[in-house]
Enzyme design. Sequence first.
Site, short mmCIF file in Angstrom:
data_model
loop_
_atom_site.label_atom_id
_atom_site.label_comp_id
_atom_site.label_asym_id
_atom_site.label_seq_id
_atom_site.Cartn_x
_atom_site.Cartn_y
_atom_site.Cartn_z
CB ALA A 35 -29.72 1.63 -26.79
CG ASP A 36 -29.10 -1.98 -21.91
OD1 ASP A 36 -28.30 -1.01 -21.92
OD2 ASP A 36 -28.73 -3.14 -21.67
CB SER A 37 -31.15 2.29 -18.96
OG SER A 37 -30.76 1.18 -18.17
#
Lengths: 78, 421
Positions: A35-37
């Site tokens: 996941a990214d932010s």
Amino acid sequence: MSDIEDRVRKIVVEHLNVEADKVTEKASFMDDLGADSLDQVELVMAFEEEFGVEIPDDAAESIQTFGDAVAFLTKATA
Amino acid sequence: MTMRRVVVTGLGIVSPLGVGHEIVWSNMLASKSGAQRVTDFQVDDIPCQIACRIPLGDTSEGKYNPDDWMDVKEQRKVDPFIVFAMAASTQALRDAGYEAKTLEQQERTGVLIGSGIGGIGGIYDASITLAEKGPRRISPFFIPGRLINLASGYVSIEHGLKGPNHSVVTACSTGAHAIGDAARLIMLGDADVMVAGGTESPVNRLSLAGFSACRALSTSFNDTPEKASRPYDKDRDGFVMGEGAGIVVLEEYEHAKARGAKIYGEVIGYGLSGDAHHITAPAEDGNGGFRSMSAAIKRAGISTAEIDYINAHGTSTPLGDEIELGAVTRLLGDHAANVVMSSTKSATGHLLGAAGAIEAIFSLLAMRDNVAPPTLNLDNPSVETVINLAPHKPVQKEINVALSNSFGFGGTNASLVFRKV
């Protein structure tokens, strides 16, 4: 396995396109599940939608792993 | 300063006639149409109930399977126009046999993909979410998945392209402007390779309602959709919306030669102009189109007598087709009788921001195979002309130079000229 765990895992699998067996208690959304932010923000929104709860921003920041999410949602829906 | 030469070495296309330039081209030469009734959303209260749709199915059969072109997790975050651009860009780079491997290659390879209206479908959906559920339910991917330049952004990330990263928004001229501007970046030395074109996913309830309100769409052929796009025909009554993307790999000539790339043609001319007349209607004397074509021919350093084929803007609107035909006739003079001009929108529909790009591809393939694609449904031309409009069937003809026109809302015009190398 609790019902909450199943529902959270389903959301994580769907949103991050990962295998269900990778979603373990200690699995970090960003470090282990890709996941990214922005994914993280969307995951929290999906949890809110699924469980009908509001997760404030400071609480959202503390949800880093699958285990964190299950613990938070178990408490919030108790 | 001396301008460097630019050639086209790769083609990629997602369109209502299929996915992949060979299948699309063979469907086009077989006079097939991509038009159909819209069945996936409500249209019974909209005057135009048809559109040209991308056939869904196996990639190996020339159909569209988005999962073959973009990670499923990423697809969920973006509007279809970005996925179309990813599909067409990967095809074009594969067709060119080019990968930017070294850091220098990456920094010398750029992306310039435009769209007319970008993520209008996603904006529509998110506005409903906002009204019904409030701002906390708006996804963090709502903005980045709808912005027009994110097609260029996603393609650059996928292929590691670190050169100029740019985009164009000029309505229905977008695809042509993108290719022309990208070619100039190579000509001027800002890049050696550019992935360029246009993409559009406009087929939704809001767009159909909006273009219907402009009185731009065909409304008399809801029961015979394949008859609706009929450029130059006396019964034409508006355009048929289409969806998809066209992407080309543009390359500096010596760069292409050095790696033994196959070359579809050279971009020898690019002309631009503005009508300064009306937001949606073209100037009646066709002056804007005339000047963009003249500018492209002047830049190409050729005479009008060298033009063999013209891919018309020809959208099948009552006003526009005849105005363009008049401008072309004036431009060609005595040479008009030797030229074939067709509108491939008769088969693909009008892909708006992608139209100029897929039509550049058709112009290049017309040169490669020495055949002008047909204008479907041209049963009775509304005006007499000495220009061969290729009604119904393709026309075999030696084609060394092809010109492609694109004109957009706002009075924005672009013309591209290609020549065999």
